[in-house]
Structures are given as structure tokens and as C-alpha cells.
Design a protein around this motif. Structure first.
Motif, PDB file in Angstrom:
ATOM      1  N   PHE B 333       0.831  -1.207   0.000  1.00 34.87           N
ATOM      2  CA  PHE B 333       0.000   0.000   0.000  1.00 34.87           C
ATOM      3  C   PHE B 333       0.868   1.261   0.000  1.00 34.87           C
ATOM      4  O   PHE B 333       0.542   2.258  -0.641  1.00 34.87           O
ATOM      5  CB  PHE B 333      -0.942   0.007   1.205  1.00 34.87           C
ATOM      6  CG  PHE B 333      -1.969  -1.099   1.174  1.00 34.87           C
ATOM      7  CD1 PHE B 333      -2.577  -1.463  -0.017  1.00 34.87           C
ATOM      8  CD2 PHE B 333      -2.333  -1.773   2.331  1.00 34.87           C
ATOM      9  CE1 PHE B 333      -3.527  -2.486  -0.046  1.00 34.87           C
ATOM     10  CE2 PHE B 333      -3.275  -2.789   2.308  1.00 34.87           C
ATOM     11  CZ  PHE B 333      -3.864  -3.155   1.113  1.00 34.87           C
ATOM     12  N   SER B 334       1.973   1.225   0.732  1.00 39.03           N
ATOM     13  CA  SER B 334       2.818   2.427   0.774  1.00 39.03           C
ATOM     14  C   SER B 334       3.492   2.658  -0.576  1.00 39.03           C
ATOM     15  O   SER B 334       3.692   3.797  -0.997  1.00 39.03           O
ATOM     16  CB  SER B 334       3.849   2.335   1.904  1.00 39.03           C
ATOM     17  OG  SER B 334       4.963   1.578   1.524  1.00 39.03           O
ATOM     18  N   ILE B 335       3.831   1.569  -1.290  1.00 34.28           N
ATOM     19  CA  ILE B 335       4.405   1.710  -2.639  1.00 34.28           C
ATOM     20  C   ILE B 335       3.368   2.327  -3.581  1.00 34.28           C
ATOM     21  O   ILE B 335       3.642   3.290  -4.302  1.00 34.28           O
ATOM     22  CB  ILE B 335       4.882   0.339  -3.159  1.00 34.28           C
ATOM     23  CG1 ILE B 335       6.063  -0.179  -2.328  1.00 34.28           C
ATOM     24  CG2 ILE B 335       5.277   0.438  -4.643  1.00 34.28           C
ATOM     25  CD1 ILE B 335       6.417  -1.645  -2.591  1.00 34.28           C
ATOM     26  N   VAL B 336       2.159   1.744  -3.550  1.00 35.58           N
ATOM     27  CA  VAL B 336       1.086   2.252  -4.420  1.00 35.58           C
ATOM     28  C   VAL B 336       0.750   3.699  -4.059  1.00 35.58           C
ATOM     29  O   VAL B 336       0.481   4.536  -4.933  1.00 35.58           O
ATOM     30  CB  VAL B 336      -0.158   1.345  -4.314  1.00 35.58           C
ATOM     31  CG1 VAL B 336      -1.343   1.977  -5.015  1.00 35.58           C
ATOM     32  CG2 VAL B 336       0.142  -0.028  -4.898  1.00 35.58           C
ATOM     33  N   GLY B 337       0.790   3.994  -2.764  1.00 35.55           N
ATOM     34  CA  GLY B 337       0.498   5.350  -2.320  1.00 35.55           C
ATOM     35  C   GLY B 337       1.451   6.371  -2.919  1.00 35.55           C
ATOM     36  O   GLY B 337       1.078   7.535  -3.147  1.00 35.55           O
ATOM     37  N   GLN B 338       2.675   5.948  -3.196  1.00 35.85           N
ATOM     38  CA  GLN B 338       3.677   6.857  -3.760  1.00 35.85           C
ATOM     39  C   GLN B 338       3.685   6.852  -5.283  1.00 35.85           C
ATOM     40  O   GLN B 338       3.854   7.888  -5.914  1.00 35.85           O
ATOM     41  CB  GLN B 338       5.080   6.461  -3.259  1.00 35.85           C
ATOM     42  CG  GLN B 338       5.255   6.601  -1.771  1.00 35.85           C
ATOM     43  CD  GLN B 338       5.006   8.019  -1.299  1.00 35.85           C
ATOM     44  OE1 GLN B 338       5.522   8.979  -1.875  1.00 35.85           O
ATOM     45  NE2 GLN B 338       4.194   8.162  -0.255  1.00 35.85           N
ATOM     46  N   LEU B 339       3.541   5.667  -5.858  1.00 39.77           N
ATOM     47  CA  LEU B 339       3.779   5.521  -7.298  1.00 39.77           C
ATOM     48  C   LEU B 339       2.513   5.296  -8.117  1.00 39.77           C
ATOM     49  O   LEU B 339       2.570   5.249  -9.351  1.00 39.77           O
ATOM     50  CB  LEU B 339       4.750   4.352  -7.552  1.00 39.77           C
ATOM     51  CG  LEU B 339       6.132   4.437  -6.887  1.00 39.77           C
ATOM     52  CD1 LEU B 339       6.937   3.178  -7.180  1.00 39.77           C
ATOM     53  CD2 LEU B 339       6.896   5.665  -7.354  1.00 39.77           C
ATOM     54  N   GLY B 340       1.386   5.125  -7.452  1.00 42.47           N
ATOM     55  CA  GLY B 340       0.178   4.772  -8.195  1.00 42.47           C
ATOM     56  C   GLY B 340       0.148   3.285  -8.489  1.00 42.47           C
ATOM     57  O   GLY B 340       0.972   2.524  -7.979  1.00 42.47           O
ATOM     58  N   ASN B 341      -0.771   2.868  -9.324  1.00 41.05           N
ATOM     59  CA  ASN B 341      -0.967   1.421  -9.499  1.00 41.05           C
ATOM     60  C   ASN B 341      -0.507   0.910 -10.873  1.00 41.05           C
ATOM     61  O   ASN B 341      -0.878  -0.185 -11.284  1.00 41.05           O
ATOM     62  CB  ASN B 341      -2.425   1.041  -9.241  1.00 41.05           C
ATOM     63  CG  ASN B 341      -3.379   1.747 -10.205  1.00 41.05           C
ATOM     64  OD1 ASN B 341      -2.912   2.450 -11.114  1.00 41.05           O
ATOM     65  ND2 ASN B 341      -4.670   1.553 -10.014  1.00 41.05           N
TER      66      ASN B 341
END
Lengths: 86, 444
Positions: B333-341
């Protein structure tokens, strides 16, 4: 146990000590010095003495070890005396 | 700030005899995890049955009894004859691996003897555990068997001290610069490389040998088994399953990763083969007082700190992805929160070799360098099914991250190695104590 048998036992310990050059062990006598002739590192010499206690099933006094020096003959004296005191 | 290049790498890897076999297995989707006979011999006293380990035949290092009592810390023999006996006399297994891998990394770097022995060459290598295999045996001899201290042997301190790995490597290669250890639990390997990077970037050193090592030790595994955080009930090859809905813990693993870093301009000037460039490194702490739980806020600040150093455009995020329940979900979730999906993939190398504790961050930098070399994303094995419901923490009022469940991000996680253009990779590792580390590396 004779001094020759003790010397043989010490050589067996040295043969199982990787830091000692096995070629230097061919002519070990009572006149040999662990540090100057066999170039046993001083930290490893502590292990050789501890292994001798284990191998010959004896226990040395700390003061005797402090006074031991690095000669093979002195080490055999120490082991012989410890065996005789048992 | 000086630009920093990675010019050499080597290691010791589970179920592999060398880095070539490691590379071949990683990109052919193999698991390096096996049942461990030593664990099995303790039957129900240990919950987990699997581990990532290399045998003496694979590593080239054999332990043998040296004439003191059987319990005495053993001597090591290098069956390949690379490491002199005088150096092995002061090393434990992890240090011996670090020495072997350092020689391999230096060889690939192509540094001359005078460069290695320079004041401008440093060593930073860390480990997760504290030499427990050695200390357990000497403590048993003293406390339980009532032996005198000299019966414990004269090399226990260098074999168990915190920075034993850096010290043993430094004594072997005879560098005259920095020699230190970084300890940050499971972030140690990446933290060591990050610290070494800073020493070159800030102009304090020109060359660094850096990484992490974790010698095989049941003493290390049982502590985690006691916490009930190790994988159970799966076959070895399916036991490490980051992000999968049925994951139930990580696989304890052992190994070593060492890289050679160099001032980029100097490396370029001498025509070195540059494996990668470090674009930036950042580390921080969660600051929430929690020893174990990951923190979205901490990881969000981690990403922001890294992005302040360099332009982030990762093609791959090499995740920590241990196969633990909360850690995996929060990290994704923290990765997606930064980079999108979309626009990048997530690689989870622990799905293949487990968690090498203090070594793993460095080993995963090596995996990342291999990904750039091969232009392939390493897989996330066993991520068969992603949870289609929200995690409990996503339903809380104070949750700041993405609201979709893990299953929404299926396309980010290749289950098999995936070929694609890779220019930049972000490497992430975290550790107990709430420590977080992130590094961006890119092609030369």
C-alpha cells in the motif's frame, strides 16, 4: 608417560592447528621453540596449551603458564609435572 | 556530492555454489528453500521446518573440531584454499563468507593491490545476529561445564564481536580507510551499502567494500520461531509467499552479499565495468514507539526522503516482501500510495530465497543489479491469490493509504520472471525498531 610420548602428543596437537606450517613439524625436538622456530602465533600458543590440558587430561596452574615461555621442553616439563602430581 | 558507481559484487547464496548459479536460478523462477535436517532433528520443539541455507560443499567452508572439547567453537577450513588459515582463525562462518565474497567483488571491480590497500578504501559490513553460534558454545563450556577461560580458546572475541565481519575482511584485504559495521536488523545489508555510499558521496573515501552477511546458525532461527513469525505447513518451495492470502510468516535464511562501490568519475576514468549507479539513499525511523509493526507514515516519509535526493522513475520496486501478514500488505500500500498502481513492477526476491536477516538487503541489491543486467524482473513466487477484502487497518478512520484491497494490485506482482526495459530500481528494507531504508539504483 615418557617425554617422547608427550612430545609426540604435542606434535599431534600442532598437526591439527591450521595456522602451523606442517612442513615445520618434521624435525620438532625438545629444543624447538614454538614462536621462533615453528612461528606459532602467540594467540594460538594459548590454544596449544589448553589443548594439551585436554589431551593429557591435566590442569595447569595459571602462574605456571604465565612463567612458561615458548619452548617445547618447558611445555613437556609442565605436562610431565602435572601428570606426576595426579 | 560525488556520484557513486557499483563496480563489483559477489556473495554466498542458499542452495547455490556461486553467483552464476544464483543468477540462473533466480531468473528461471526456482525456489532456493529446502527442508533443514538440523531443524527436523529437534522435532516439535521448532515450529518451522524449512530454511534457506548453503551446505559446506556449496560454500566451500567446512567446520572441524580442533582438539579442544567437542563443544568448543570449531575451526574453519576453506576447501577452495582462498582464505588463509590465519584469517580463518579469527572468523566465524559469516565472516568467512564475507571474506570470500569481498575477494570476488574486488576481483570483478579490478582494483589494484595498492588501490585496495589505500587509505581511501573502506569496509562497511554488518550482520543481524551477534555470533550466537560461537557465544553459545563458549558460554556452555564456562557456565555449564565449569571450564577455565583458556579452554574457551583465544579467538572467541574476534569471532563473535559485533563488527567481526568488517574486521576480518579488513585484515584480509589490508585497506587503510574506514572499517565499521552498521547494524539495523533486517535493514543491515542495505544500511551498510547506504552508509558506504555516503562515505564516497561526501568525499571521505574513494572505494568501499560493503554489504551484509548472516552465517548459518540454528541459534538465529529459533529466536524468530519463538515469535511464531516463521512460515509453517507449506512445502519448501511454496513456503515463502509474499502477498499471497495464505502467507503465514517468513522463511529464515542465511547468506552473504558484498558489493564494491567506487567514486563514479574515478571508475569511469579507469574504464571500469560499471554494474550500476546509486542515485540516492535515505533512511529513517517510524517514530511510533513500536518495535515490530510497520508504519505507513514511516514508509511514506522514507519515499519522500528518497525522492528529495533524486528523480524517482522506478521500473521496478524491489520490495522487502517477507511473507509476513501485516508487513507485506502495508508495504504494498505504501508503494502504491507513492507511485500509483501502474507503470512499474514489484519484485519480491524473498519469495525465492527467504529472509537472510542482516545479509538480505545486500543480497537484494545484487538481485537488483542482476535485474538491470538481464533486463528482467525477478518474480514474486507463490503470490497465487491476493486478498480481495480490505485489511483491517484500511478500515480505520486514520488510515491515509489506498483503500483498495491487495487484489487490486495483481498486475504489479509478476509471478514469473518478466522481461522488460529496466533503467531504475528502488530497493526497500525495514527492520525491528522501526528502521526503514531505501536506495535508488540505475543503469550506468
Amino acid at each position: 608417560m615418557t617425554r617422547e610420548e608427550i612430545l609426540k602428543g604435542l606434535i599431534e596437537i600442532l598437526e591439527n592447528t591450521p595456522q602451523v606450517d606442517s612442513k615445520k613439524l618434521k624435525n620438532v625436538t625438545e629444543k624447538t621453540d614454538f614462536l621462533t622456530d615453528l612461528e606459532v602465533p602467540s594467540t594460538e600458543l594459548i590454544n596449544v596449551i589448553a589443548k594439551a590440558e585436554n589431551k593429557f587430561d591435566v590442569e595447569f596452574d595459571d602462574d605456571d603458564i604465565d612463567d612458561l615461555g615458548s619452548s617445547v621442553s618447558g611445555t613437556i616439563d609442565l605436562i610431565e609435572a602435572a601428570l606426576n602430581n595426579q | 556530492m560525488n556520484k557513486v558507481a557499483i563496480v563489483g559484487m559477489d556473495g554466498v547464496f542458499p542452495h547455490c555454489k556461486d553467483i552464476q548459479e544464483f543468477e540462473e536460478k533466480i531468473f528461471s523462477n526456482r525456489s532456493l528453500i529446502r527442508n533443514w535436517d538440523l531443524v527436523a532433528s529437534y522435532d516439535k520443539k521448532i515450529r518451522t521446518k524449512v530454511a534457506g541455507y548453503a551446505t559446506p560443499e556449496e560454500t566451500g567452508f567446512r567446520k572441524f573440531s580442533n582438539g579442544l572439547p567437542e563443544e568448543y567453537p570449531m575451526d574453519l577450513e576453506d576447501m577452495n584454499g582462498l582464505i588463509p588459515n590465519a584469517n580463518l582463525a579469527t572468523s566465524d562462518l559469516g565472516s568467512a563468507w564475507a571474506m570470500k565474497a569481498s575477494l570476488g567483488a574486488i576481483k570483478e571491480a579490478g582494483w589494484t593491490k595498492s588501490e585496495v590497500e589505500s587509505e581511501h578504501t573502506g569496509v562497511v559490513i554488518g550482520t543481524g545476529a551477534g555470533g550466537q553460534e560461537v557465544t553459545r558454545k563458549i558460554w556452555n563450556l564456562f557456565f555449564d561445564h565449569q571450564k577455565k577461560t583458556r579452554a574457551l580458546g583465544s579467538s572467541n572475541v574476534p569471532r563473535s564481536m559485533v563488527y567481526r565481519d568488517a574486521a576480518n575482511v579488513s585484515c584480509l584485504i589490508k585497506n587503510k580507510g574506514v572499517c565499521e559495521a552498521i547494524g539495523s536488523a533486517c535493514a543491515t545489508g542495505l544500511g551498510s551499502i547506504g552508509y558506504a555510499y555516503r562515505l564516497i558521496a561526501f568525499g571521505l573515501q574513494d572505494r568501499m567494500i560493503a554489504g551484509g552477511t548472516e552465517g548459518t546458525a540454528l541459534e538465529s532461527l529459533i529466536g524468530f520461531d519463538a515469535m511464531q513469525v516463521l512460515s509453517t505447513k507449506f512445502s519448501p518451495e511454496t513456503s515463502s509467499r509474499p502477498y499471497d492470502v495464505n502467507r503465514n510468516g517468513f522463511v529464515c535464511s542465511f547468506g552473504c552479499g558484498i558489493v564494491a562501490l567506487e567514486n563514479y568519475d574515478q571508475a569511469k576514468a579507469r574504464g571500469a565495468n560499471i554494474l550500476g549507479v546509486i542515485d540516492g539513499y535515505f533512511n529513517n525511523s517510524d517514530g511510533d514507539g513500536n518495535m515490530f509493526a510497520p508504519s505507513y507514515d514511516g514508509q511514506e516519509r522514507l519515499w519522500k526522503g528518497l525522492s528529495n535526493q533524486t528523480h524517482l522513475h522506478p521500473d521496478v520496486v524491489k520490495a522487502h516482501g517477507t511473507s509476513t501478514i501485516t508487513g507485506d500488505a502495508l508495504e504494498l500500500f505504501s508503494i502504491v500510495g507513492q507511485l500509483g498502481n501502474k507503470g512499474y513492477h514489484v519484485s519480491a526476491p524473498k519469495s525465492q530465497f527467504g529472509h537472510m536477516l542482516g545479509a538480505v538487503g545486500a543480497v537484494e541489491v545484487i538481485v537488483s543489479l542482476l535485474m538491470m543486467k538481464k533486463q528482467m524482473v525477478s518474480p514474486c513466487l507463490n503470490s497465487d491469490t491476493l486478498k480481495s477484502e480490505q485489511e483491517f487497518f484500511q478500515t480505520k478512520d486514520n488510515w491515509q493509504g489506498p483503500k483498495d484491497p491487495l487484489a487490486a494490485y495483481r498486475d504489479l506482482l509478476p509471478q514469473l520472471a518478466l522481461a522488460k526495459p529496466i533503467d531504475q530500481i528502488v530497493c526497500l528494507n525495514y527492520g525491528f525498531g522501526g528502521t526503514n531504508s531505501a536506495m535508488a539504483i540505475s543503469k550506468a
